[in-house]
Design a protein around this motif. Sequence first.
Motif, PDB file in Angstrom:
ATOM      1  N   LYS A  81      33.919  37.302  37.322  1.00 52.41           N
ATOM      2  CA  LYS A  81      34.901  37.088  36.250  1.00 52.41           C
ATOM      3  C   LYS A  81      35.987  38.400  36.203  1.00 52.41           C
ATOM      4  N   GLN A  82      35.639  39.500  36.333  1.00 52.93           N
ATOM      5  CA  GLN A  82      36.496  40.583  36.247  1.00 52.93           C
ATOM      6  C   GLN A  82      37.592  40.451  37.443  1.00 52.93           C
ATOM      7  N   ILE A  83      37.220  39.958  38.529  1.00 49.80           N
ATOM      8  CA  ILE A  83      38.062  39.850  39.679  1.00 49.80           C
ATOM      9  C   ILE A  83      39.219  38.761  39.300  1.00 49.80           C
ATOM     10  N   PHE A  84      38.401  37.632  38.973  1.00 51.43           N
ATOM     11  CA  PHE A  84      39.438  36.643  38.495  1.00 51.43           C
ATOM     12  C   PHE A  84      40.253  36.866  37.464  1.00 51.43           C
ATOM     13  N   ASP A  85      39.786  37.306  36.334  1.00 51.72           N
ATOM     14  CA  ASP A  85      40.902  37.750  35.278  1.00 51.72           C
ATOM     15  C   ASP A  85      41.776  38.870  35.626  1.00 51.72           C
ATOM     16  N   ASP A  86      41.400  39.737  36.782  1.00 47.96           N
ATOM     17  CA  ASP A  86      42.569  40.672  37.290  1.00 47.96           C
ATOM     18  C   ASP A  86      43.445  40.145  38.117  1.00 47.96           C
ATOM     19  N   LEU A  87      43.037  39.188  39.127  1.00 51.44           N
ATOM     20  CA  LEU A  87      43.840  39.139  40.258  1.00 51.44           C
ATOM     21  C   LEU A  87      44.427  37.547  40.106  1.00 51.44           C
TER      22      LEU A  87
END
Length: 696
Positions: free
Chosen positions: A485-491
Motif C-alpha cells: 500500500k505504501q508503494i502504491f500510494d507513493d509512486l
Amino acid sequence: MALLLADVAVARGRDWTVLHGDPAPGSPTTIQHVAEALGGAATATDDVAAATADVALEAGTSEWSGPSADGFLAVFGELPAVVLHGSGRAASAGSALSAWADALTILQARAGALLDLAEAADHRQREAEAARPAAQRARTAALEGLRWVQRDPEATDEARSAAWRQYDRTDLVVGRLDRSIAEAEGALARLRARARGLASEHADAARGTAIRVDARLVDPTGRPSFGRAATGGGLLDGSAGIVLDADGDGTVGPDELAAALAFVLGDNGMAQLDLVTAMTLLGRLLMDAAADPAASAALVGALRLQGLDGALADALAVGNPVIGTGVVGPLTPLQAALRSTLVEPLLALVTSANDPASWRWLTHLLAGLDADAWDPALGLAPLDGIAVDAWTLYQDLFAADPDRYLWSGMATLAGGTFYAAFQDLHVLRVGLESDEIPVEEAVEILTRHLGPLGSQLAGELAEAGADAMARELRYVETTFLDMQKQIFDDLAWQHVAHRVGGMEVIQQLADDGMILPLQLDAWHDIDSGVPDRVEAGNASLLRHEQSTIIGDDYDAIRDHSPITWATTMGMSVLASSPVPGGRPFREVVPVEVGLYVDTPDRVTIYPDRVGPFDLPFGAVSIDTPDRVGASVDLPLNNVSIFEHRWEWIETDMLPAWIDHVHAGTAGPLVAVPIPEQAAPQRLVPDVGPLRYDPAE
C-alpha cells in the motif's frame, strides 16, 4: 527531523521529541471560534476579518509551523481582505472550518495515542540499554570462568556443567535485553512512520480546508467566484430532481455541484436522453471549476464526500484515455456522454487541483479499488481484490507507455512473486490459527527448502508453538501488505499525474514541496524518452521505493522476533528473481558462511555480530555427539537489509529486466494476469487446509 512533522519538540503541553515532532499541530478551539464568527458574517463582517487573521496568525506561531502551516497560510492568509458573498456562503465557509476543527481534534487524539506508545517503547529501550553493560560484564565473567574450567584437567564434570549453566544464564539475560532493545527500536520506527503518515494526512487536510473556505469567497478585486449562475432549463431548475442552487445564492458551489452529480449518477429514474442532456450541462460546470485550482480542489473534496467513487470508477472504465483500457466497441449515448462530459472534466479537475490527495483519489478510481477498505491489518483474503487491482494498474500503466514506465512493468512482475508469498504466509497463518495445520507440519513446510539452515531453524520454530508462529506470521503478512500500500500510494499516483499532465504538473508538485527533488530528477529523465536516461530515472524510483518507502519495514520484520528474523533468513535462501532469466538472491549475494567449533556434547554459539551485522537476538544451539568439528551455517547476508537487497536488484534483477525491454519481450511478460504469474511461484501446496481461498 522528519520533513512533515512540526518543527518544534514541545507542543500542546507534551514533549514530542520521541516522534520527531508533533504530527497534528494547531488549536481546534481557535478554529472553532472562527467558524462560529463566519456563521454570523452577514452582520459582523469586520469580526470575521479579524477572526480569520487570528487563524492565519496561529499558523505562523511556534504551536504550528512547518510545511502544513505554510500550505494553510498560502491560501488562508489572504482571507481577511476578502468580502463574503452572502450569508449562505459565509455559513458554508464556517461549516468547512468547523469540520476541520472536529477533524483536527480526532487527528490530535490519534497523535496523542501514538505518543503514548512511543514513550512506552522509548522507556523500554532505555531501561534495557541501561541494564545491558552490567549483563554483558556478567556474561564475560562467566565465559572466562567457563574457559578456565575447560582448560583445567582436574575439573570435575559437575564443575564443567555448573560453568556451562552459569554462562547460559548470563547469556540468556543479555539475549533478553538485546531482544527488548531491538523490539523497542522496531516499535519506535513503526510509530514514527505512522506519525509521518499522520502528519501528511494533517497537512493535506489543512490545505484542503483552506482551499474549500477560499472557494466560497469572492475577491473584491474581481476574482470570479466558483461555478456560474444556476441555469440550465427544465432539467436543472429542480423539476427533474436536480437541485443546483440549494442555498439560493445564485451560484453553484462545490457541495451543490457534487450533490447534483450524485443524483444524476444514482438511481433516479430519468430517461436516457435526459441523462445525456443533464450530464452535458453538468460537464460544462465541471470544466468551469477546472479553470480555478482552488475551486478544483474544493470540488474534488466535495465529490469524495459524496461517496461517488464507485460511480466515477465505472465512468472511468468507459475507455478512459489515461491507461487506454475499458469498453471496446461502439459506445451507447450515455457512455459517450460520460466519456466526453465526465471523464475529461474529472481529469481536468484533478490536474488543476494538482495535489497528492487528489491524484491518489484519481489513481484509486482508475484502479477500481476501494481506498477506504484498504486496511492491511485485515490480512490478505479480505484485501485480495484490492491487492490484485493495485498490481493490475501497474500493468495498465506499462501497457500505456512501455518505453518510459519501466518501473511499473517491473513492479508488476514483482507483484506476481509477492502475491504468491502473501498466499503462502496467509494459508500457513490461518491453518495454525484454526488448528487445521499442526505446528510440526507448518515448520516442515517453512524449512523444507532451506537445506542445512532449515535443519537448524526447525527446532527453534517448533519450540515456539502454534500460537506464537501464527502471531508472527500474521505480523509478516500484514506488514508486507502495508508495504504494498505504501508503494502504491507513493509512486502510482505520480505515474498517473505524469500520464495526465506531463512534466508541467510534476514540476509544480516539486515546486510546492509535494515530491522530492530526487523524484523530480527521475521524472525529468523518464520524460526525456532517451533510453539511457529513461532507464536511470526508473532505477532512481526503484531505489527510492526500496530504501525510503519500505526500507524501515524490512528492518522491522527482521528485528521483530526470532521467528520473523528466521523468516527473513529463509527469504534470503529462497528468494528468486521475479524477472525471468534473473538469478536468485543467494547466487548474487552469498547468504551463508561456514563456522567450525569443537564441543563435548552441545555448543551454544553467542555471537554479538556475524560479519559486520548485529544479530537481533541471542544464541543458536546445536547438539553434537562427541568432541568433533561441527559445521554451523549462519546467514551473513540478508535480503531484508537494503544494501544487500539493492546489490541483488542493481547487479542482476534490473539488468535482466532491461534486457527484456530491449528485446521486446517485456510486454508479453507483464501482460500475464497477476494470479497466473503467482500460481507457479507458490511454495506451499494449494491443497486441503492449505488451499488459498480469497473469499474466506
